[in-house]
Design a protein around this motif. Structure first.
Motif: not given
Length: 335
Positions: A308-318
């Motif tokens: 979940k943390q990996i997915d959350d971080v991905k969403q915030k990256k360009n």
């Protein structure tokens, strides 16, 4: 839907001493996997070093024998990176609680979704009979000829102290109960510990004699079931009641004690105070040994939280892959 049998999970010819508790447990594991219906290719069995750690060679699944005490670390990596696998760690009391003790407590604390099977015979069997972390004070062995001067680990106490959410116990010779405990462990989301009590017929035979056969278990053990009264005995005539802050064994119908006084088991209670008291009961103190699922409380798991943390971080990256990452900075084209 594919139906599996115990035979689908069998492999090789077990090489343990005749009468060893590992034989009984292996049969129960095969049966539990069949009843759970998980395809063999979606199961991984990981072990360390010891007699019990030979078990991966006898299951028709993904399997790996690792190094001494590191089974939990490897099993954690397998579970986190392969989210669809059912992961079973097989450890003895030495492998799991001595050199592997630090990995054990952190697997509990993190609540990694692995099923830890602790085959507890209170001895180092493979290396020929030294005392282990669960051997009682005063135990005479090859490494303690005058009796060990150490107090033992009590696996339930260690599990609960490390914030463990699932703990169960059974006797290797009780196949049906062991199968039910293993199924309950698999159906719990998060780290589970199943303590399997078993005799080492060569170096520590008879250590669990008070509960090792069916007749003795009726008198000296109590099977815990969530929501059910804590009764035991050949005719369920004995009960566990509260005595101040402690527990007490009473005979129902005598001394003013009735069934209404007998406690009801709550395996799902967040507060583990009563579960701990039940888990630590011992025949030497006039109590029955608690078997079955003692604690089963849901909580967020490490493996789910990581993804979940990996997915959350991905969403915030360009960027979402390596190529896009390279293009986030200045780019020069060389012609």
């Amino acid at each position: 839907m594919t139906t599996y049998t115990a035979q689908d999970y069998k492999k090789g010819q077990p090489r343990w001493c005749p009468g060893c508790g590992d034989h009984f447990f292996l049969a129960s594991l095969h049966k539990a996997m069949a009843e759970l219906g998980i395809p063999p290719h979606k199961v991984a069995v990981i072990s360390g070093i010891g007699c019990s750690s030979r078990l991966p060679y006898y299951v028709n699944t993904y399997a790996m024998q690792t190094i001494h005490g590191r089974a939990a670390a490897i099993a954690t990596g397998v579970r986190v990176t392969n989210t669809e696998l059912s992961v079973w760690q097989i450890s003895g009391d030495g492998d799991g609680l001595a050199i592997g003790g630090n990995h054990f407590i952190h697997a509990m604390r993190r609540n990694v979704g692995i099923n830890i099977i602790l085959l507890n015979n209170r001895i180092y069997g493979l290396t020929k009979g030294q005392y282990s972390p669960t051997s009682p004070r005063g135990f005479v062995s090859k490494s303690s000829p005058y009796g060990t001067v150490e107090d033992p680990f009590r696996p339930a106490e260690l599990c609960f102290g490390a914030r463990g959410r699932f703990f169960a116990r059974t006797v290797a010779t009780d196949g049906p109960e062991t199968v039910e405990v293993l199924k309950a462990a698999q159906n719990h989301e998060g780290a589970t510990v199943c303590e399997i009590l078993q005799n080492c017929v060569i170096f520590n035979n008879g250590v669990y004699d008070p509960i090792y056969n069916k007749e003795n278990r009726k008198k000296n053990a109590i099977y815990l079931q969530h929501g059910k009264k804590l009764v035991f005995g050949e005719n369920d005539e004995m009960g566990i009641v509260r005595d101040g802050f402690n527990l007490k064994v009473v005979k129902i119908g005598e001394g003013g004690w009735t069934m209404d006084d007998v406690l009801v088991h709550d395996a799902h209670c967040e507060d583990n105070t009563l579960q701990m008291k039940l888990a630590l009961m011992d025949t030497s103190e006039g109590f029955p040994v608690a078997l079955g699922v003692i604690r089963d409380v849901p909580a967020p798991t490490y493996n789910n939280a990581i993804w979940k943390q990996i997915d959350d971080v991905k969403q915030k990256k360009n960027y979402h892959n390596f190529s896009e990452l390279l293009e986030t900075n200045d780019i020069w084209e060389v012609k």
